[in-house]
Design a protein around this motif. Structure first.
Motif, PDB file in Angstrom:
ATOM      1  N   LEU A 223       6.444   4.629  -4.589  1.00 25.61           N
ATOM      2  CA  LEU A 223       6.474   4.868  -3.143  1.00 25.61           C
ATOM      3  C   LEU A 223       5.405   4.021  -2.446  1.00 25.61           C
ATOM      4  O   LEU A 223       5.662   3.454  -1.372  1.00 25.61           O
ATOM      5  CB  LEU A 223       6.242   6.351  -2.856  1.00 25.61           C
ATOM      6  N   ALA A 224       4.213   3.918  -3.054  1.00 22.54           N
ATOM      7  CA  ALA A 224       3.154   3.082  -2.480  1.00 22.54           C
ATOM      8  C   ALA A 224       3.600   1.624  -2.405  1.00 22.54           C
ATOM      9  O   ALA A 224       3.315   0.920  -1.427  1.00 22.54           O
ATOM     10  CB  ALA A 224       1.880   3.209  -3.306  1.00 22.54           C
ATOM     11  N   GLY A 225       4.320   1.164  -3.424  1.00 20.19           N
ATOM     12  CA  GLY A 225       4.843  -0.201  -3.406  1.00 20.19           C
ATOM     13  C   GLY A 225       5.877  -0.398  -2.312  1.00 20.19           C
ATOM     14  O   GLY A 225       5.890  -1.434  -1.636  1.00 20.19           O
ATOM     15  N   ALA A 226       6.754   0.601  -2.127  1.00 26.99           N
ATOM     16  CA  ALA A 226       7.771   0.512  -1.076  1.00 26.99           C
ATOM     17  C   ALA A 226       7.120   0.497   0.307  1.00 26.99           C
ATOM     18  O   ALA A 226       7.559  -0.236   1.210  1.00 26.99           O
ATOM     19  CB  ALA A 226       8.748   1.681  -1.197  1.00 26.99           C
ATOM     20  N   LEU A 227       6.060   1.293   0.492  1.00 28.48           N
ATOM     21  CA  LEU A 227       5.337   1.287   1.761  1.00 28.48           C
ATOM     22  C   LEU A 227       4.684  -0.068   2.008  1.00 28.48           C
ATOM     23  O   LEU A 227       4.691  -0.574   3.142  1.00 28.48           O
ATOM     24  CB  LEU A 227       4.267   2.385   1.761  1.00 28.48           C
ATOM     25  N   LEU A 228       4.135  -0.669   0.953  1.00 24.52           N
ATOM     26  CA  LEU A 228       3.512  -1.982   1.102  1.00 24.52           C
ATOM     27  C   LEU A 228       4.550  -3.032   1.488  1.00 24.52           C
ATOM     28  O   LEU A 228       4.286  -3.894   2.342  1.00 24.52           O
ATOM     29  CB  LEU A 228       2.829  -2.379  -0.209  1.00 24.52           C
ATOM     30  N   LEU A 229       5.739  -2.960   0.898  1.00 25.70           N
ATOM     31  CA  LEU A 229       6.820  -3.869   1.277  1.00 25.70           C
ATOM     32  C   LEU A 229       7.170  -3.691   2.748  1.00 25.70           C
ATOM     33  O   LEU A 229       7.331  -4.672   3.490  1.00 25.70           O
ATOM     34  CB  LEU A 229       8.048  -3.598   0.404  1.00 25.70           C
ATOM     35  N   GLY A 230       7.266  -2.445   3.190  1.00 28.07           N
ATOM     36  CA  GLY A 230       7.563  -2.183   4.589  1.00 28.07           C
ATOM     37  C   GLY A 230       6.488  -2.725   5.521  1.00 28.07           C
ATOM     38  O   GLY A 230       6.792  -3.258   6.597  1.00 28.07           O
ATOM     39  N   ILE A 231       5.228  -2.609   5.106  1.00 28.19           N
ATOM     40  CA  ILE A 231       4.124  -3.121   5.923  1.00 28.19           C
ATOM     41  C   ILE A 231       4.270  -4.622   6.131  1.00 28.19           C
ATOM     42  O   ILE A 231       4.180  -5.124   7.268  1.00 28.19           O
ATOM     43  CB  ILE A 231       2.769  -2.804   5.255  1.00 28.19           C
ATOM     44  N   TYR A 232       4.483  -5.352   5.047  1.00 32.63           N
ATOM     45  CA  TYR A 232       4.555  -6.811   5.159  1.00 32.63           C
ATOM     46  C   TYR A 232       5.781  -7.258   5.946  1.00 32.63           C
ATOM     47  O   TYR A 232       5.714  -8.225   6.714  1.00 32.63           O
ATOM     48  CB  TYR A 232       4.538  -7.458   3.764  1.00 32.63           C
ATOM     49  N   LEU A 233       6.911  -6.577   5.775  1.00 36.40           N
ATOM     50  CA  LEU A 233       8.103  -6.947   6.531  1.00 36.40           C
ATOM     51  C   LEU A 233       7.912  -6.658   8.021  1.00 36.40           C
ATOM     52  O   LEU A 233       8.236  -7.505   8.871  1.00 36.40           O
ATOM     53  CB  LEU A 233       9.318  -6.196   5.993  1.00 36.40           C
ATOM     54  N   CYS A 234       7.378  -5.478   8.347  1.00 40.84           N
ATOM     55  CA  CYS A 234       7.169  -5.117   9.761  1.00 40.84           C
ATOM     56  C   CYS A 234       6.135  -6.027  10.419  1.00 40.84           C
ATOM     57  O   CYS A 234       6.332  -6.493  11.552  1.00 40.84           O
ATOM     58  CB  CYS A 234       6.729  -3.659   9.866  1.00 40.84           C
ATOM     59  N   GLU A 235       5.021  -6.278   9.725  1.00 43.62           N
ATOM     60  CA  GLU A 235       3.975  -7.131  10.292  1.00 43.62           C
ATOM     61  C   GLU A 235       4.488  -8.538  10.544  1.00 43.62           C
ATOM     62  O   GLU A 235       4.296  -9.114  11.620  1.00 43.62           O
ATOM     63  CB  GLU A 235       2.771  -7.180   9.350  1.00 43.62           C
ATOM     64  N   THR A 236       5.133  -9.120   9.536  1.00 49.94           N
ATOM     65  CA  THR A 236       5.531 -10.521   9.614  1.00 49.94           C
ATOM     66  C   THR A 236       6.560 -10.751  10.707  1.00 49.94           C
ATOM     67  O   THR A 236       6.406 -11.644  11.549  1.00 49.94           O
ATOM     68  CB  THR A 236       6.082 -11.002   8.262  1.00 49.94           C
ATOM     69  N   PHE A 237       7.622  -9.938  10.704  1.00 55.36           N
ATOM     70  CA  PHE A 237       8.668 -10.134  11.702  1.00 55.36           C
ATOM     71  C   PHE A 237       8.239  -9.600  13.072  1.00 55.36           C
ATOM     72  O   PHE A 237       8.718 -10.088  14.101  1.00 55.36           O
ATOM     73  CB  PHE A 237       9.965  -9.471  11.241  1.00 55.36           C
ATOM     74  N   GLY A 238       7.339  -8.627  13.092  1.00 55.82           N
ATOM     75  CA  GLY A 238       6.830  -8.137  14.366  1.00 55.82           C
ATOM     76  C   GLY A 238       6.030  -9.200  15.100  1.00 55.82           C
ATOM     77  O   GLY A 238       6.141  -9.355  16.322  1.00 55.82           O
TER      78      GLY A 238
END
Length: 306
Positions: free
Chosen positions: A76-91
């Motif tokens: 779950l921590a890995g999935a959250l980290l993936l979400g962070i990088y996707l949201c930050e980068t495209f945001g």
């Protein structure tokens, strides 16, 4: 007494490591920006975290002794980290840098609330003061104080919330299991690498391109080495090491100095102009980190006994 002294040394070491991570991650924005001139976002994430995963793969042997709850938590921590990088980068692609800098710093405010909810630990008065000081500093650092919400801001705000969640989730994993920080970092890197590759394959095939040659593009591979060794291997190990020994709010406040170091790096290396207001904001963020680091209760006891 010696045991307490050892715990204090470990806490000091973890604090210093987190400040070092804040410095490293502050420089990463300029490095990533330079690397993206050679290779697209999802491909770069898959490459960066894929190399990290391969280097840390020997640490995966510790997963054999982990129970299902620990494996679920670290995944779950890995999935959250993936979400962070996707949201930050495209945001960042959809909003102003000033908006992004302010909104991502909201993780400092959100972390105490998430920690209170998930881990039942109420932040101290000093921590709340540091949170307010850091938030005000981030607002000044963001620029001219104007703010107009747009779709990219929603992604950055989601990334801030995910940052607060991942610190608390990782704290629970490190507290309830005997997994070493390197094993947790290995799983997180693998999830981000495979998740980025899957996203590119399913939704953005244009993100896959031939890798730049080592002979023709040595600067790109220099950026990759720095991102893997300093910004990923060291940074995530240090973060996971510190989370095990400190509170999520304290970790978030120390990591909250990242924008200040990023602005300093942009001024020194990229030649960007920093206003006096931004310098004041950066100083306030650093002051908030110092406020969170000093063990005020122990200091008062020591002063009373002097």
């Amino acid at each position: 007494m010696p045991r307490q002294s050892q715990q204090e040394r470990l806490l000091l070491m973890s604090d210093l490591m987190l400040l070092a991570v804040a410095v490293v991650w502050g420089t990463s924005y300029g490095v990533v920006k330079s690397a993206l001139a050679f290779y697209p976002v999802l491909g770069l994430l898959a490459l960066r975290f894929g190399i990290t995963f391969v280097l840390l793969s020997p640490a995966l042997r510790h997963l054999r002794s982990a129970d299902f709850r620990a494996l679920r938590g670290v995944t779950l921590a890995g999935a959250l980290l993936l979400g962070i990088y996707l949201c930050e980068t495209f945001g960042i692609l959809l909003t102003r840098a000033a908006n992004a800098a302010f909104l991502i710093s909201l993780c400092v405010v959100l972390t105490p609330l998430v920690e209170w909810w998930m881990l039942k630990r109420r932040p101290s008065r000093v921590e709340w003061i540091a949170v307010a000081l850091s938030l005000l500093g981030a607002w000044l650092l963001a620029g001219d104080g104007t703010f107009a919400f747009n779709p990219g801001d929603a992604l950055i705000l989601a990334a801030a919330l995910l940052r607060a969640l991942i610190v608390c989730v990782t704290k629970r994993v490190m507290r309830d299991s005997a997994l070493p920080p390197l094993s947790v970092t290995a799983v997180q890197s693998g999830v981000v690498a495979f998740g980025s590759a899957a996203a590119a394959w399913l939704f953005a095939a244009g993100q896959w391109r031939p890798l730049p040659s080592l002979a023709g593009h040595p600067a790109f591979w220099g950026y990759i080495v720095y991102l893997v060794l300093a910004c990923t291997l060291f940074a995530f190990f240090a973060q996971n090491f510190a989370i095990k020994r400190s509170s999520p709010t304290r970790v978030s406040l120390l990591m909250g100095s990242e924008p200040a170091f990023g602005a300093l790096f942009a001024w020194l290396w990229l030649g960007e102009r920093i206003s006096l207001t931004a310098w004041i904001g950066g100083a306030m963020i650093v002051a908030a980190s110092v406020l969170a680091t000093v063990r005020w209760r122990a200091w008062r006891v020591s002063a009373a006994n002097a």
